[in-house]
Design a protein around this motif. Structure first.
Motif, PDB file in Angstrom:
ATOM      1  N   LEU A 165      -0.970  -8.421   7.596  1.00 27.97           N
ATOM      2  CA  LEU A 165      -0.815  -8.205   6.322  1.00 27.97           C
ATOM      3  C   LEU A 165       0.789  -7.957   5.743  1.00 27.97           C
ATOM      4  N   ARG A 172       2.538 -10.720   2.997  1.00 31.36           N
ATOM      5  CA  ARG A 172       3.481  -9.989   1.886  1.00 31.36           C
ATOM      6  C   ARG A 172       4.477 -10.473   1.755  1.00 31.36           C
ATOM      7  N   LEU A 183      -2.598  -6.097  -2.014  1.00 28.50           N
ATOM      8  CA  LEU A 183      -2.022  -5.471  -1.117  1.00 28.50           C
ATOM      9  C   LEU A 183      -1.395  -4.024  -1.824  1.00 28.50           C
ATOM     10  N   THR A 184      -1.217  -3.827  -3.205  1.00 30.34           N
ATOM     11  CA  THR A 184      -0.904  -2.398  -3.549  1.00 30.34           C
ATOM     12  C   THR A 184      -2.094  -1.833  -4.365  1.00 30.34           C
ATOM     13  N   THR A 191      -9.829  -3.618   3.614  1.00 25.83           N
ATOM     14  CA  THR A 191      -8.184  -3.892   3.256  1.00 25.83           C
ATOM     15  C   THR A 191      -7.471  -2.969   3.582  1.00 25.83           C
ATOM     16  N   ARG A 192      -7.834  -1.687   2.927  1.00 22.75           N
ATOM     17  CA  ARG A 192      -7.002  -0.424   3.193  1.00 22.75           C
ATOM     18  C   ARG A 192      -6.851  -0.266   4.502  1.00 22.75           C
ATOM     19  N   LEU A 207      -4.063  -2.712   5.830  1.00 26.28           N
ATOM     20  CA  LEU A 207      -2.742  -2.239   5.361  1.00 26.28           C
ATOM     21  C   LEU A 207      -2.281  -0.816   6.217  1.00 26.28           C
ATOM     22  N   TRP A 219       5.889  -2.607  -4.729  1.00 25.22           N
ATOM     23  CA  TRP A 219       6.060  -2.205  -3.203  1.00 25.22           C
ATOM     24  C   TRP A 219       6.641  -0.987  -2.975  1.00 25.22           C
ATOM     25  N   VAL A 230       3.878   1.559  -1.935  1.00 23.74           N
ATOM     26  CA  VAL A 230       3.180   1.795  -0.948  1.00 23.74           C
ATOM     27  C   VAL A 230       3.464   2.654   0.304  1.00 23.74           C
TER      28      VAL A 230
END
Length: 571
Positions: free
Chosen positions: A509, A513, A537-538, A545-546, A549, A568, A571
């Motif tokens: 990822l 990104r 992604l945020t 997905t988490r 990430l 970003w 994150v």
């Protein structure tokens, strides 16, 4: 611009590396490789300290001397390599100058090695449990039964499920992550003072890599010194306590990892920070649309309810099939990039092969710029391949070893009917220039090029017939992080210049990104989440997905140098 932020993780302080202090001490190390011109110096005046209970990372670009340093520490320099100055000390023992018998007493017992490729490092003809037990039988003269029991304990300690069963299996029966865990068990079963981990995660999916790094962290926390060799400062930000940056065979910067990552001033350090996909600013892109610019047609790729299966050769009943892709639907907008993300076995490559007409689907509909890749018309498939081309993970295996670069790039032109040699040569020269390769590259063979150069040749070949869509199947996963950044930047530039569309397949990822407008997350052959890259992604909506990430090295401890209001920074 906000400065990078690194979460400091308290660890035992490093000592000063005195003669009798435990851990590894390297002082003024010089390594020379013999050659016809008097030899070349691979390391010059390198010093470092790897203390017990800490992970010391050695980072640098290709050719910086990382692997040479690791090989010198464990006494495995190639035949032409010699330590010509300085020394390597483990605790109170000077390792420089040990003879073969002396190294046999050190390796395995006091120094453990976790190499990069478990497929090469493990004996394919010996059960993995016996390979772990052999360390104990050789170095501790342990009896067969005790060694077997401790081997099973070691496999359990590195998190292998059903360790007694796994101990009886052969390497080919285990996944890549499992094999790497076996190597860690082999490296640590004799409780060594030092573990050298040489790029232990570069060939693994991001979530598997995270688990391997967790294991190395646990090894260090148990009191072992860990020397971690890597090209990825994201890994350093995530796991290392101390870091040494190599460039041109010299240590150009060293210190606690948070200090080097946030205040490092050496050009090599800044290049590595800039290059790491997880640490660099993402490309600025327009908000996601519904299929391209207002004056263009709809999506270039439409996939609806795609299902693909294969005969089950895993011991099931005759005639049963294994589902690889299960009801997948997505579109790729013209001039934009869809990132297809997932771990090994999620169905990414099967989808790519189906789009290219190399794999027949069980059901579903596919439309690639007006062509059906699953259609029976072979002429239609040839027309399809004028519109869509593949950029594969390993360019070297996809190139004829006897062809020159001019022949490799020119072959699609000849197949497309360009018979005039001068016209082909001019087109090849233009394509090589477009991927930033010098004109002299055309006369060379693939074996004479670096990995990054070979991938540029592969991109030039894919562009030869003027496609509208490139299917990029893990195109940077086999490359060092600095070369990754160059290839990713090249793909972004080519997209802007030529209006290309990309289906970008990856397990990382951090890479998605940087290059993707939209992303679809695959798991077990199904899309579990999709949407604009920034949103996914945020603000991920699914636990998987988490998890992906959270596994990207660097994102949890270091925030890239972005504007304060950039999404970003959260994150």
């Amino acid at each position: 611009m906000s400065a990078p932020r690194v979460e400091e993780v308290p660890r035992a302080p490093a000592g000063d590396g005195g003669p009798g202090e435990p851990g590894l001490s390297v002082e003024g190390l010089e390594v020379t490789y013999a050659g016809v011109a008097g030899g070349s110096v691979a390391l010059s005046g390198v010093g470092l300290r790897a203390a017990p209970g800490r992970i010391t990372a050695v980072v640098g670009e290709s050719g910086s001397g990382k692997s040479t340093l690791a090989h010198a520490v464990i006494g495995l320099l190639p035949g032409s390599g010699r330590i010509t100055a300085g020394g390597v000390r483990l605790g109170g023992t000077e390792l420089t100058g040990l003879d073969r018998r002396g190294w046999r007493r050190v390796r395995g017992a006091r120094i453990g090695l976790v190499p990069q490729d478990p497929g090469v490092a493990l004996d394919p003809l010996t059960p993995v449990g016996r390979q772990v037990a052999d360390v104990l039988r050789i170095h501790e003269r342990t009896g067969r039964r005790e060694a077997r029991d401790r081997a099973v304990e070691a496999l359990a300690g590195v998190g292998l499920p059903d360790p007694a069963v796994r101990a009886r299996q052969y390497p080919h029966e285990l996944s890549g992550g499992m094999r790497q865990r076996v190597l860690i068990a082999i490296a640590t079963v004799a409780r060594p003072e030092l573990v050298v981990a040489d790029e232990p995660t570069s060939a693994l999916d991001v979530t598997v890599a995270r688990r391997i790094l967790d294991l190395l962290r646990a090894v260090a926390d148990a009191g072992t010194a860990v020397l971690l060799v890597t090209h990825d400062l994201g890994v350093v930000a995530d796991r290392a306590d101390d870091v040494v940056v190599l460039a041109g065979g010299r240590a150009v910067e060293s210190g606690p990892a948070p200090t080097v990552l946030t205040a490092g001033s050496a050009p090599a350090t800044r290049r590595l920070l800039t290059a790491a996909p997880a640490l660099r600013p993402p490309e600025r892109r327009d908000p996601a649309g519904d299929g391209g610019a207002p004056d263009t047609p709809g999506p270039i790729v439409r996939v609806r309810d795609l299902r693909v299966s294969f005969p089950d050769r895993g011991g099931g009943r005759t005639g049963t099939r294994r589902t690889a892709v299960d009801g997948v639907s997505f579109t790729v907008a013209r001039g934009r990039t869809l990132g297809l993300v997932g771990e090994s076995g999620s169905g990414k490559t099967t989808i790519a092969r189906t789009l290219l007409g190399l794999q027949a689907p069980d059901s579903g509909s596919l439309d690639v710029d007006g062509h059906d890749p699953a259609g029976p018309d072979r002429a239609g498939l040839r027309r399809l391949h004028r519109r869509v081309q593949l950029v594969a993970q390993n360019p070297y295996s996809a190139m004829h070893p006897g062809f020159t670069v001019a022949e490799i790039v020119g072959e699609p032109l000849r197949n497309a009917g360009v018979r005039d040699r001068r016209e082909r040569a001019e087109t090849v020269a233009s394509l090589l220039d477009g991927v930033a390769l010098p004109a002299g590259t055309a006369a060379r063979r693939a074996s004479e090029l670096s990995g990054g150069q070979r991938q540029r040749v592969a991109i030039a070949r894919a562009l030869a017939v003027g496609p509208d869509l490139l299917v990029c199947d893990e195109p940077v996963s086999a490359l060092d992080v600095g070369v990754q950044a160059q290839i990713l930047d090249l793909l972004v530039d080519l997209q802007r210049e030529r209006g290309l569309s990309y289906l970008f397949i990856t397990h990382d990822l951090g890479v998605v990104r940087h290059v993707s407008d939209d992303v679809a997350v695959l798991r077990g052959g199904r899309i579990v989440e999709s949407g604009p890259t920034t949103r996914v992604l945020t603000d991920p909506r699914t636990p998987y997905t988490r998890e992906l990430l959270d596994a990207v090295p660097g994102l949890r401890r270091l925030t890239p140098p972005l504007e304060e209001d950039h999404p970003w920074t959260s994150v």
